[in-house]
Design an enzyme around this catalytic site. Structure first.
Site, PDB file in Angstrom:
ATOM      1  N   ARG A  59       0.948  -1.146   0.010  1.00  0.00           N
ATOM      2  CA  ARG A  59       0.039   0.118   0.022  1.00  0.00           C
ATOM      3  C   ARG A  59       0.878   1.440   0.012  1.00  0.00           C
ATOM      4  NH1 ARG A  59      -3.317  -0.157   5.172  1.00  0.00           N
ATOM      5  NH2 ARG A  59      -4.810  -1.145   4.168  1.00  0.00           N
ATOM      6  N   TYR A  60       1.952   1.298   0.833  1.00  0.00           N
ATOM      7  CA  TYR A  60       3.101   2.427   0.670  1.00  0.00           C
ATOM      8  C   TYR A  60       4.282   2.041  -0.192  1.00  0.00           C
ATOM      9  CZ  TYR A  60       0.345   3.337   5.128  1.00  0.00           C
ATOM     10  OH  TYR A  60      -0.623   3.670   5.983  1.00  0.00           O
ATOM     11  N   ARG A  63       7.126   0.071   2.050  1.00  0.00           N
ATOM     12  CA  ARG A  63       7.118  -0.964   2.663  1.00  0.00           C
ATOM     13  C   ARG A  63       5.976  -2.179   2.399  1.00  0.00           C
ATOM     14  NH1 ARG A  63       5.180   3.683   4.846  1.00  0.00           N
ATOM     15  NH2 ARG A  63       3.791   3.781   6.567  1.00  0.00           N
ATOM     16  N   CYS A  72      -2.955 -17.758  14.886  1.00  0.00           N
ATOM     17  CA  CYS A  72      -2.581 -17.106  15.955  1.00  0.00           C
ATOM     18  C   CYS A  72      -2.583 -17.795  17.262  1.00  0.00           C
ATOM     19  CB  CYS A  72      -3.612 -15.794  16.234  1.00  0.00           C
ATOM     20  SG  CYS A  72      -3.803 -15.037  14.553  1.00  0.00           S
ATOM     21  N   CYS A  76      -8.717 -12.783  18.455  1.00  0.00           N
ATOM     22  CA  CYS A  76      -9.257 -11.575  19.089  1.00  0.00           C
ATOM     23  C   CYS A  76     -10.749 -11.325  18.333  1.00  0.00           C
ATOM     24  CB  CYS A  76      -8.321 -10.394  18.789  1.00  0.00           C
ATOM     25  SG  CYS A  76      -6.651 -10.886  19.450  1.00  0.00           S
ATOM     26  N   CYS A  79     -10.746  -8.529  15.732  1.00  0.00           N
ATOM     27  CA  CYS A  79      -9.697  -8.795  14.703  1.00  0.00           C
ATOM     28  C   CYS A  79     -10.183  -8.136  13.494  1.00  0.00           C
ATOM     29  CB  CYS A  79      -9.123 -10.136  14.691  1.00  0.00           C
ATOM     30  SG  CYS A  79      -7.946 -10.325  13.238  1.00  0.00           S
ATOM     31  N   ARG A  81      -8.524  -8.745  10.691  1.00  0.00           N
ATOM     32  CA  ARG A  81      -8.807  -9.903   9.764  1.00  0.00           C
ATOM     33  C   ARG A  81      -9.407 -11.197  10.096  1.00  0.00           C
ATOM     34  NH1 ARG A  81      -2.714  -8.786   9.265  1.00  0.00           N
ATOM     35  NH2 ARG A  81      -2.703  -6.912   7.780  1.00  0.00           N
ATOM     36  N   ASP A 241     -11.302  -0.769  13.864  1.00  0.00           N
ATOM     37  CA  ASP A 241     -11.586  -0.696  12.435  1.00  0.00           C
ATOM     38  C   ASP A 241     -13.265  -1.111  12.326  1.00  0.00           C
ATOM     39  OD1 ASP A 241      -8.976  -0.164  11.174  1.00  0.00           O
ATOM     40  OD2 ASP A 241      -8.270  -2.053  12.048  1.00  0.00           O
ATOM     41  N   ASP A 278      -6.943   3.544  10.585  1.00  0.00           N
ATOM     42  CA  ASP A 278      -6.621   3.000   9.270  1.00  0.00           C
ATOM     43  C   ASP A 278      -7.973   3.431   8.189  1.00  0.00           C
ATOM     44  OD1 ASP A 278      -5.704   1.271   7.195  1.00  0.00           O
ATOM     45  OD2 ASP A 278      -4.757   0.108   8.684  1.00  0.00           O
ATOM     46  N   LYS A 285      -3.034   4.475   7.043  1.00  0.00           N
ATOM     47  CA  LYS A 285      -3.158   4.680   8.493  1.00  0.00           C
ATOM     48  C   LYS A 285      -2.759   6.392   8.478  1.00  0.00           C
ATOM     49  CE  LYS A 285      -1.872   0.252  10.413  1.00  0.00           C
ATOM     50  NZ  LYS A 285      -1.208  -0.182   9.197  1.00  0.00           N
TER      51      LYS A 285
HETATM   52  C1  LIG Z   1      -0.264  -0.905   8.995  1.00  0.00           C
HETATM   53  C2  LIG Z   1       0.353  -1.203   7.520  1.00  0.00           C
HETATM   54  C3  LIG Z   1       1.552  -1.006   7.339  1.00  0.00           C
HETATM   55  C4  LIG Z   1       2.536  -0.318   8.494  1.00  0.00           C
HETATM   56  O1  LIG Z   1       2.353   1.009   8.582  1.00  0.00           O
HETATM   57  P1  LIG Z   1       3.148   1.873   9.543  1.00  0.00           P
HETATM   58  O2  LIG Z   1       2.535   3.164   9.582  1.00  0.00           O
HETATM   59  O3  LIG Z   1       4.498   1.963   9.014  1.00  0.00           O
HETATM   60  O4  LIG Z   1       3.436   1.376  10.958  1.00  0.00           O
HETATM   61  C5  LIG Z   1       2.198  -1.109   5.872  1.00  0.00           C
HETATM   62  N1  LIG Z   1       1.267  -1.566   5.295  1.00  0.00           N
HETATM   63  C6  LIG Z   1      -0.050  -1.849   5.408  1.00  0.00           C
HETATM   64  C7  LIG Z   1      -0.769  -2.406   4.194  1.00  0.00           C
HETATM   65  C8  LIG Z   1      -0.574  -1.504   6.677  1.00  0.00           C
HETATM   66  O5  LIG Z   1      -1.905  -1.706   6.616  1.00  0.00           O
HETATM   67  S1  SF4 Z   2      -5.603  -9.358  16.107  1.00  0.00           S
HETATM   68 FE1  SF4 Z   2      -6.071 -10.953  14.676  1.00  0.00          FE
HETATM   69  S2  SF4 Z   2      -4.481 -11.216  13.579  1.00  0.00           S
HETATM   70 FE2  SF4 Z   2      -3.564 -10.328  15.618  1.00  0.00          FE
HETATM   71  S3  SF4 Z   2      -3.610 -12.052  17.302  1.00  0.00           S
HETATM   72 FE3  SF4 Z   2      -5.610 -11.293  17.044  1.00  0.00          FE
HETATM   73  S4  SF4 Z   2      -6.783 -12.569  15.776  1.00  0.00           S
HETATM   74 FE4  SF4 Z   2      -4.734 -13.079  15.274  1.00  0.00          FE
END
Ligand SMILES: *Cc1c(COP(=O)(O)O)cnc(C)c1O
Ligand code: SF4
Length: 314
Positions: A59-60, A63, A72, A76, A79, A81, A241, A278, A285
């Protein structure tokens, strides 16, 4: 969604009323999860739209996320995801991982690889070590960041083998620790964090702001102090989220900003996280903390940490 609670977390939970317990509420399913509102999304932070190959989210420019595994130590309920993680969600195959590594190799703008999932520290130490060595061999990858809940919720996994697998090499390794309540930092968790810090790994903390878990200033203050004491620098406080079925965890942005303002006056700068959102739809973010500057461009004013306003020349 899968259910898992480690013995270390289970003993902390008030069995009589787990859904009103700050630890129990995070892991014990609630009937409220069946209530889905129209604003909630299956892919709340838009990972899918930014995934060029399986297991990578880009996305960036500088990174990428690399998700080698979907399991996991705990699941959670909030979560982001939650529709992807669990025992059924498969890990990347050897061929898929090779394709993901080839993508990183082919993109010299990738400065940092963030291992997430699932929880990367659930990989067998040998496999994790191989993965980190493969990333370390890519010259433009300067930083490998791992996001994990393992050292806190399943500290027994922080063994000599694990430490050897993630030991610092050419690329710098950073470890992000997900922790939402000071009570999660048991003596065993603190020992695991001490082992990691002593082996030279910088630790940062990530907390999700959650109604009924940590949405009051005393709880957040205690958590941030406990993290810093354990040598974990608070990094982000995540606004929850728009995950389907998690309305019972959500707070408003106004409430989050008021909490951040209250922390500013009473807590060391070392212990201050950045409050982030986010942006739904895969837009990344951004900080959404309170503003301290007045909005009159003709007469700049600044509010101090104790609520008093002062003029600023210029
Ligand atoms: C959260 C996230 C990151 C990391 O973001 P930082 O602001 O550098 O901590 C990088 N890529 C994606 C897709 C993310 O969701
Ligand atoms: S937030 Fe989601 S990915 Fe992270 S430990 Fe909990 S269940 Fe696993």
């Amino acid at each position: 969604m899968a259910i898992a609670i480690t013995p270390e977390m289970l003993v902390l939970i008030d069995r009589a009323d787990p859904l009103h317990d700050p630890v129990g509420r995070q892991f014990v399913p609630s009937a409220a999860e069946t209530e889905v509102s129209a604003d909630e999304l299956a892919d709340p932070i838009g990972d899918e739209a930014r995934s060029p190959v399986k297991g990578i989210v880009h996305r960036y420019p500088d990174r990428v996320l690399l998700k080698p595994i979907h399991v996991c130590p705990v699941y959670c309920r909030f979560c982001f995801r939650r529709e992807k993680v669990g025992p059924g969600g498969e890990a990347l195959s050897v061929a898929e991982l090779d394709t993901a590594l080839a993508y990183i190799r082919a993109h010299p703008e990738i400065w940092e690889v963030i291992l997430t999932g699932g929880d990367p520290l659930m990989l067998a130490p040998r496999r994790l070590g191989e993965l980190i060595a493969a990333l370390d061999a890519i010259p433009h990858v300067a930083v490998v960041r791992i996001h994990s809940r393992v050292p806190v919720v399943d500290p027994g996994r922080v063994t000599a083998e694990l430490l050897a697998a993630i030991k610092p090499r050419r690329a710098s390794l950073w470890l992000g620790i997900h922790c939402n309540h000071a009570r999660e930092l048991t003596p065993e968790a603190r020992s695991a964090l001490a082992l990691l810090a002593d082996s030279g790994i910088p630790l940062m903390g990530q907390t999700v702001l959650l109604h009924g878990v940590n949405d009051d200033v005393e709880t957040l203050e205690q958590l941030m102090r406990a993290l810093v004491t354990a040598r974990v620098k608070p990094y982000y406080l995540h606004h929850p989220d728009l995950v389907r079925g998690t309305g019972h965890f959500r707070v408003t942005i106004e409430e989050g900003q008021a909490l951040m303002k209250a922390l500013r006056g009473r807590l060391s700068g070392l212990a201050q996280p950045t409050y982030v959102l986010d942006v739904p739809g895969g837009h990344g973010k951004v900080p959404i903390g309170p503003a301290y500057l007045g909005d009159d461009p003709g007469a700049i004013t600044v509010e101090d940490a104790f609520g008093e306003t002062h003029p600023y020349p210029g």
